[in-house]
Design a protein around this motif. Structure first.
Motif, short mmCIF file in Angstrom:
data_model
loop_
_atom_site.label_atom_id
_atom_site.label_comp_id
_atom_site.label_asym_id
_atom_site.label_seq_id
_atom_site.Cartn_x
_atom_site.Cartn_y
_atom_site.Cartn_z
N GLU A 1 -8.37 -5.18 -3.47
CA GLU A 1 -8.14 -6.14 -2.41
C GLU A 1 -7.61 -5.46 -1.15
O GLU A 1 -6.98 -4.42 -1.20
CB GLU A 1 -7.12 -7.20 -2.85
CG GLU A 1 -7.62 -8.11 -3.95
CD GLU A 1 -6.60 -9.17 -4.31
OE1 GLU A 1 -5.61 -9.29 -3.56
OE2 GLU A 1 -6.79 -9.84 -5.32
N SER A 2 -7.89 -6.08 -0.03
CA SER A 2 -7.38 -5.57 1.24
C SER A 2 -6.05 -6.25 1.54
O SER A 2 -5.94 -7.48 1.48
CB SER A 2 -8.38 -5.85 2.36
OG SER A 2 -7.87 -5.43 3.60
N PHE A 3 -5.02 -5.44 1.82
CA PHE A 3 -3.72 -5.98 2.20
C PHE A 3 -3.55 -5.83 3.71
O PHE A 3 -4.14 -4.95 4.32
CB PHE A 3 -2.58 -5.20 1.53
CG PHE A 3 -2.60 -5.23 0.03
CD1 PHE A 3 -3.32 -6.19 -0.67
CD2 PHE A 3 -1.90 -4.29 -0.70
CE1 PHE A 3 -3.34 -6.21 -2.05
CE2 PHE A 3 -1.90 -4.29 -2.09
CZ PHE A 3 -2.63 -5.26 -2.76
N LEU A 4 -2.73 -6.67 4.29
CA LEU A 4 -2.44 -6.56 5.71
C LEU A 4 -1.36 -5.49 5.88
O LEU A 4 -0.22 -5.67 5.44
CB LEU A 4 -1.97 -7.90 6.27
CG LEU A 4 -1.70 -7.94 7.78
CD1 LEU A 4 -2.97 -7.61 8.55
CD2 LEU A 4 -1.18 -9.31 8.17
N CYS A 5 -1.70 -4.38 6.53
CA CYS A 5 -0.76 -3.26 6.63
C CYS A 5 0.41 -3.57 7.56
O CYS A 5 1.55 -3.25 7.27
CB CYS A 5 -1.50 -2.00 7.11
SG CYS A 5 -0.45 -0.57 7.35
N ARG A 6 0.13 -4.15 8.71
CA ARG A 6 1.14 -4.50 9.71
C ARG A 6 1.76 -3.28 10.39
O ARG A 6 2.76 -3.40 11.11
CB ARG A 6 2.25 -5.37 9.12
CG ARG A 6 1.77 -6.71 8.58
CD ARG A 6 2.97 -7.61 8.22
NE ARG A 6 2.51 -8.87 7.67
CZ ARG A 6 2.35 -9.11 6.37
NH1 ARG A 6 2.60 -8.13 5.51
NH2 ARG A 6 1.95 -10.26 5.94
N ARG B 1 0.83 -1.20 0.00
CA ARG B 1 0.00 0.00 0.00
C ARG B 1 0.86 1.25 0.00
O ARG B 1 0.57 2.22 -0.67
CB ARG B 1 -0.94 0.01 1.20
CG ARG B 1 -2.17 -0.80 1.05
CD ARG B 1 -3.11 -0.23 0.01
NE ARG B 1 -4.15 -1.21 -0.31
CZ ARG B 1 -4.65 -1.40 -1.50
NH1 ARG B 1 -4.21 -0.69 -2.52
NH2 ARG B 1 -5.59 -2.29 -1.70
N CYS B 2 1.92 1.25 0.80
CA CYS B 2 2.78 2.42 0.87
C CYS B 2 4.19 1.99 1.18
O CYS B 2 4.48 0.79 1.34
CB CYS B 2 2.26 3.43 1.89
SG CYS B 2 2.59 3.00 3.62
N ASN B 3 5.09 2.94 1.32
CA ASN B 3 6.50 2.64 1.51
C ASN B 3 6.81 1.96 2.83
O ASN B 3 7.86 1.32 2.96
CB ASN B 3 7.32 3.92 1.39
CG ASN B 3 6.87 4.99 2.37
OD1 ASN B 3 5.69 5.30 2.45
ND2 ASN B 3 7.80 5.57 3.10
N ILE B 4 5.94 2.06 3.82
CA ILE B 4 6.25 1.46 5.12
C ILE B 4 5.32 0.31 5.48
O ILE B 4 5.49 -0.31 6.53
CB ILE B 4 6.22 2.52 6.24
CG1 ILE B 4 4.82 3.13 6.39
CG2 ILE B 4 7.27 3.59 6.01
CD1 ILE B 4 4.69 4.04 7.60
N SER B 5 4.34 0.00 4.65
CA SER B 5 3.41 -1.09 4.96
C SER B 5 4.04 -2.44 4.63
O SER B 5 5.06 -2.52 3.95
CB SER B 5 2.11 -0.91 4.19
OG SER B 5 2.34 -1.04 2.79
N GLY B 6 3.42 -3.50 5.11
CA GLY B 6 3.94 -4.83 4.87
C GLY B 6 3.74 -5.29 3.44
O GLY B 6 2.89 -4.77 2.70
N ALA B 7 4.53 -6.29 3.02
CA ALA B 7 4.39 -6.86 1.69
C ALA B 7 3.03 -7.54 1.55
O ALA B 7 2.51 -8.13 2.50
CB ALA B 7 5.51 -7.86 1.43
N SER B 8 2.46 -7.44 0.36
CA SER B 8 1.12 -7.99 0.14
C SER B 8 1.13 -9.40 -0.40
O SER B 8 0.13 -10.11 -0.34
CB SER B 8 0.36 -7.10 -0.85
OG SER B 8 0.94 -7.20 -2.15
N GLY B 9 2.26 -9.82 -0.97
CA GLY B 9 2.31 -11.12 -1.64
C GLY B 9 1.76 -11.06 -3.06
O GLY B 9 1.71 -12.08 -3.74
N LYS B 10 1.35 -9.87 -3.49
CA LYS B 10 0.81 -9.67 -4.84
C LYS B 10 1.87 -9.02 -5.73
O LYS B 10 2.81 -8.40 -5.24
CB LYS B 10 -0.44 -8.80 -4.80
CG LYS B 10 -1.51 -9.27 -3.83
CD LYS B 10 -2.12 -10.59 -4.27
CE LYS B 10 -3.23 -11.01 -3.31
NZ LYS B 10 -3.85 -12.30 -3.73
#
Length: 330
Positions: A289-294, A267-276
């Motif tokens: 899709e909703s990604f897990l931000c973490r 989603r952004c430079n500091i969010s977690g990897a989405s696997g996409k």
């Protein structure tokens, strides 16, 4: 308080008043209901594999990496692959803005100017730019940009001032030169307490129309004092936004993607990897899709400043990613 700072502060107060007025008229147009966005307008941030810089700042790891010809060629190929993919999909995905956010310095390499020129000539992309230390040759770089059909009115630069590597007079002159060439830009620096006087003098040297931002200093190991905050706000009236704790909320970030050199998206430079992956097909679904931000907090401007919130658009227009205020001076 000097004239430029007074103008900036007055503008900030006016923006806050306008935002409150919007909320009073209709909460659907306010940050209290951030999902109600009038027009779908998506932003993509791109970071290539480049991990080197021509500057030698003491705190920066990228100044110490000696990049090979093979690594440079890889970065070039990845960038052009991404540019072609953006041409193919920007219109149907409603992507209107692109920001290059490299590790190190990208604009000393001609292929970035070639790519930005080729992208901005297309009507669908309304703005494209990059973070930079401004160490590139303006004459040579803009010549490449123009040769590939670039539209200067669409080019945006986020210029970072590094006191260890360049004098404020040189940096200010470069900002003014680029503005005279028709390029919109912002400028700024890290809020190192020992640099307050230096940044105040830089603010005085820049024209009112160039906003000078101040990022909070990571690793300060203590809170800013009230006096330091007041002085930084005299330079950047939006500095208090850097000090707020903004809880992460991915629902406010669905109109942006962060694409890496290999196509992996976040989603952004500091969010977690989405696997996409951007190159895996079904790009439309990447926005939906909703990604897990973490992340617990949106702790930098590229995180909190791009959220679908009315204040961001009121202060910085339809494309807040470039950090360029809508009004002259802020």
């Amino acid at each position: 308080m000097d004239r430029q700072t007074d103008l900036l502060c007055s503008s900030f107060k006016r923006c806050e008043a306008e935002t409150k007025s919007l909320c009073a008229d209709d909460l659907a147009h306010c940050g209290e209901n951030p999902g109600a966005v009038q027009d779908q307008r998506r932003t993509v941030l791109y970071r290539g594999s480049l991990k080197s810089c021509n500057y030698q700042c003491s705190y920066c790891p990228f100044s110490k990496h000696r990049i090979s010809k093979r690594e440079l060629e890889d970065d070039r190929e990845q960038w052009f692959r991404f540019c072609e993919s953006l041409r193919e999909s920007a219109e149907y995905l409603s992507i209107r803005a692109l920001m290059v956010v490299p590790y190190g310095e990208a604009l000393v390499h001609p292929w970035y100017w070639e790519g930005l020129g080729g992208l901005t000539k297309w009507d669908v992309l309304e703005a494209a730019g990059a973070q930079t230390n401004l160490s590139f040759s303006a004459e040579r770089s803009l010549k490449i940009f123009d040769q590939f059909g670039g539209a200067r009115e669409k080019l945006r630069l986020w210029a970072s001032f590094h006191p260890e590597m360049t004098a404020r007079e040189e940096f200010a002159a470069k900002c003014i030169r680029l503005r005279e060439e028709g390029i919109l830009l912002c400028a700024g620096a890290v809020g190192v307490p020992g640099n307050i006087d230096l940044l105040r003098r830089l603010r005085e040297m820049l024209p009112d129309e160039i906003y000078l931002w101040v990022n909070k200093m990571d690793g300060l190991k203590r809170p800013y004092t009230e006096k330091e905050i007041r002085l930084f706000q005299s330079i950047d009236p939006y500095f208090d936004r850097e000090l707020r704790h903004v809880p992460a909320d991915e629902s406010l970030c669905l109109n942006r993607l962060f694409v890496e050199a290999d196509g992996n998206v976040r989603r952004c430079n500091i969010s977690g990897a989405s696997g996409k992956n951007w190159y895996g097909g079904h790009r439309k679904e990447l926005f939906e899709e909703s990604f897990l931000c973490r992340r617990k907090w949106c702790s930098c401007y590229l995180a909190y400043g791009l959220r679908d919130e009315e204040m961001n658009r009121t202060l910085f227009g339809p494309d807040p990613v470039f950090r360029i205020p809508q009004r002259s001076g802020g």
